[in-house]
Design an enzyme around this catalytic site. Structure first.
Site, mmCIF file in Angstrom:
data_model
loop_
_atom_site.group_PDB
_atom_site.id
_atom_site.type_symbol
_atom_site.label_atom_id
_atom_site.label_comp_id
_atom_site.label_asym_id
_atom_site.label_seq_id
_atom_site.Cartn_x
_atom_site.Cartn_y
_atom_site.Cartn_z
ATOM 1 N N ASN A 10 49.216 36.456 32.261
ATOM 2 C CA ASN A 10 47.907 36.846 31.736
ATOM 3 C C ASN A 10 48.149 37.994 30.763
ATOM 4 O O ASN A 10 48.446 39.109 31.183
ATOM 5 C CB ASN A 10 46.992 37.280 32.890
ATOM 6 C CG ASN A 10 45.682 37.856 32.396
ATOM 7 O OD1 ASN A 10 45.338 37.730 31.216
ATOM 8 N ND2 ASN A 10 44.937 38.475 33.301
ATOM 9 N N TRP A 11 48.012 37.676 29.484
ATOM 10 C CA TRP A 11 48.313 38.699 28.469
ATOM 11 C C TRP A 11 47.193 39.716 28.324
ATOM 12 O O TRP A 11 47.357 40.726 27.678
ATOM 13 C CB TRP A 11 48.608 38.016 27.121
ATOM 14 C CG TRP A 11 50.022 37.509 27.017
ATOM 15 C CD1 TRP A 11 50.907 37.331 28.047
ATOM 16 C CD2 TRP A 11 50.721 37.141 25.817
ATOM 17 N NE1 TRP A 11 52.110 36.881 27.558
ATOM 18 C CE2 TRP A 11 52.020 36.747 26.204
ATOM 19 C CE3 TRP A 11 50.374 37.084 24.466
ATOM 20 C CZ2 TRP A 11 52.978 36.323 25.266
ATOM 21 C CZ3 TRP A 11 51.314 36.665 23.532
ATOM 22 C CH2 TRP A 11 52.604 36.288 23.932
ATOM 23 N N LYS A 12 46.028 39.450 28.903
ATOM 24 C CA LYS A 12 44.881 40.375 28.787
ATOM 25 C C LYS A 12 44.615 40.655 27.303
ATOM 26 O O LYS A 12 44.776 39.756 26.495
ATOM 27 C CB LYS A 12 45.154 41.634 29.603
ATOM 28 C CG LYS A 12 45.576 41.293 31.041
ATOM 29 C CD LYS A 12 45.666 42.463 31.943
ATOM 30 C CE LYS A 12 46.035 41.986 33.353
ATOM 31 N NZ LYS A 12 46.037 43.058 34.333
ATOM 32 N N HIS A 93 38.361 37.370 36.825
ATOM 33 C CA HIS A 93 39.390 38.408 36.912
ATOM 34 C C HIS A 93 38.746 39.761 37.222
ATOM 35 O O HIS A 93 37.649 40.053 36.757
ATOM 36 C CB HIS A 93 40.184 38.484 35.604
ATOM 37 C CG HIS A 93 41.410 39.317 35.732
ATOM 38 N ND1 HIS A 93 41.390 40.690 35.648
ATOM 39 C CD2 HIS A 93 42.698 38.973 35.981
ATOM 40 C CE1 HIS A 93 42.614 41.152 35.833
ATOM 41 N NE2 HIS A 93 43.422 40.140 36.035
ATOM 42 N N GLU A 95 39.218 42.601 36.112
ATOM 43 C CA GLU A 95 38.851 43.439 34.959
ATOM 44 C C GLU A 95 37.525 42.990 34.365
ATOM 45 O O GLU A 95 36.786 43.798 33.795
ATOM 46 C CB GLU A 95 39.987 43.423 33.930
ATOM 47 C CG GLU A 95 41.143 44.296 34.412
ATOM 48 C CD GLU A 95 42.517 43.853 33.997
ATOM 49 O OE1 GLU A 95 42.647 43.036 33.060
ATOM 50 O OE2 GLU A 95 43.487 44.310 34.628
ATOM 51 N N GLU A 163 44.254 39.013 43.881
ATOM 52 C CA GLU A 163 44.761 40.171 43.143
ATOM 53 C C GLU A 163 44.044 41.428 43.637
ATOM 54 O O GLU A 163 42.930 41.715 43.183
ATOM 55 C CB GLU A 163 44.488 40.021 41.640
ATOM 56 C CG GLU A 163 45.162 38.836 40.999
ATOM 57 C CD GLU A 163 45.296 39.025 39.490
ATOM 58 O OE1 GLU A 163 46.428 38.968 39.003
ATOM 59 O OE2 GLU A 163 44.282 39.253 38.807
ATOM 60 N N GLY A 169 48.520 46.626 37.552
ATOM 61 C CA GLY A 169 48.993 47.559 36.531
ATOM 62 C C GLY A 169 49.386 48.924 37.059
ATOM 63 O O GLY A 169 49.571 49.870 36.286
ATOM 64 N N SER A 208 51.096 43.895 39.943
ATOM 65 C CA SER A 208 52.395 44.567 39.854
ATOM 66 C C SER A 208 53.544 43.690 40.345
ATOM 67 O O SER A 208 54.515 44.195 40.935
ATOM 68 C CB SER A 208 52.369 45.906 40.609
ATOM 69 O OG SER A 208 51.436 46.778 39.997
ATOM 70 N N GLY A 229 50.572 40.079 34.967
ATOM 71 C CA GLY A 229 50.048 40.756 33.787
ATOM 72 C C GLY A 229 51.170 41.332 32.941
ATOM 73 O O GLY A 229 51.789 40.633 32.139
ATOM 74 N N GLY A 230 51.461 42.608 33.145
ATOM 75 C CA GLY A 230 52.419 43.323 32.298
ATOM 76 C C GLY A 230 53.755 42.618 32.140
ATOM 77 O O GLY A 230 54.305 42.566 31.029
HETATM 78 P P1 13P Z 1 49.883 43.346 36.448
HETATM 79 O O1 13P Z 1 50.919 42.295 36.715
HETATM 80 O O2 13P Z 1 50.068 44.047 35.130
HETATM 81 O O3 13P Z 1 49.712 44.275 37.599
HETATM 82 O O4 13P Z 1 48.480 42.574 36.282
HETATM 83 C C1 13P Z 1 48.125 41.636 37.239
HETATM 84 C C2 13P Z 1 46.946 40.896 36.734
HETATM 85 O O5 13P Z 1 45.859 41.430 36.642
HETATM 86 C C3 13P Z 1 47.154 39.504 36.313
HETATM 87 O O6 13P Z 1 45.930 38.881 36.109
#
Ligand code: 13P
Length: 250
Positions: A10-12, A93, A95, A163, A169, A208, A229-230
């Protein structure tokens, strides 16, 4: 019941046309792991160029509107991302639940809209730190599943992602026991709602997750993959996660 592992990025709100070069190496690693499903959700503007660049890789959206079209300035519908080349979308999600105040009912409507347009769905749930501290994590996740899972949800087109918001993050993850416990609770809730077909539904862990902890987390019962994510932004971080899943799959 053997569920194929799914490693989804997930590149956000990250990435660019130049960053799509990372997908070349990721697609090569995915092709070398035929026992693992690999997918990447990218910002809406990058769906078409990403799909054109690596047609073998499942490219997805990070959100869709619940309506198929209409007067919703700034929003993007499931049919639009599908036309751009998306095979799936993330929905609900944390966020979006946090920044855009989306509810589980919104996630329910968006999941249904995505399915109507032929997209598969990664539906996200997860508690906040305050909810966990208050001992409410299980009830929160159960209620989110209850309210956001479409009535006709099926493993063919829907994957759940757990999640915990406080793990996203931050570099923090729950203990292995806590991850396994929540995935077992999620499995039981799905089973209560859709019966034994819930045994085929994948439940991803997100928050994470990196190449350093992927093997341990992916080995847990009821953890059928990861939402990353990251560590999905660059091939050097994402490929080891694909390889960890590959090593555990038959
Ligand atoms: P991180 O892997 O950066 O913690 O993000 C997880 C996430 O929100 C994937 O949707």
């Amino acid at each position: 019941m053997a569920r194929r592992k799914l490693i989804a990025g997930n590149w956000k709100m990250n990435g660019s046309l130049a960053a799509l070069a990372e997908l070349d190496t990721i697609a090569t690693a995915a092709a070398a792991a035929p026992n693992v499903d690999v997918a990447i959700a990218v910002p809406a503007t990058l769906i078409a160029p990403a799909h054109a660049r690596v047609p073998s890789l499942a490219i997805g959206a990070e959100d869709v509107h619940e309506a198929d079209s209409g007067a919703h300035t700034g929003c993007v519908s499931a049919s639009m991302v599908r036309e751009a080349g998306a095979a799936f979308t993330i929905v609900g999600h944390s966020e979006r639940r946090g920044d855009q105040h989306e509810t589980s009912h919104d996630a329910y409507m968006k999941s249904a809209a995505a399915h109507r347009q032929g997209l598969t769905v990664i539906l996200c749930v997860g508690e906040t730190q305050a909810e966990r501290d208050a001992g409410r994590a299980e009830r929160v996740v159960q209620a989110q599943i209850e309210k956001s899972l479409p009535d006709d949800a099926h493993a063919d087109w829907l994957t759940l992602a757990y999640e915990p918001r406080w793990a996203i993050g931050t570099g923090w993850t729950p203990s292995m026991e806590d991850i396994a416990a929540m995935h077992a609770i999620a499995r039981a809730k799905l089973r209560q709602m859709i019966g034994d077909t819930a045994l085929d539904m994948r439940i991803l862990y997100g928050g994470s997750l990196t190449g350093a902890n992927a093997a341990e987390i992916l080995a847990l019962e009821n953890v059928d993959g990861a939402l990353v994510g990251g560590a999905s932004l660059t091939a050097d971080k994402f490929v080891p996660i694909i390889e960890a899943a590959k090593a555990q799959s038959t």
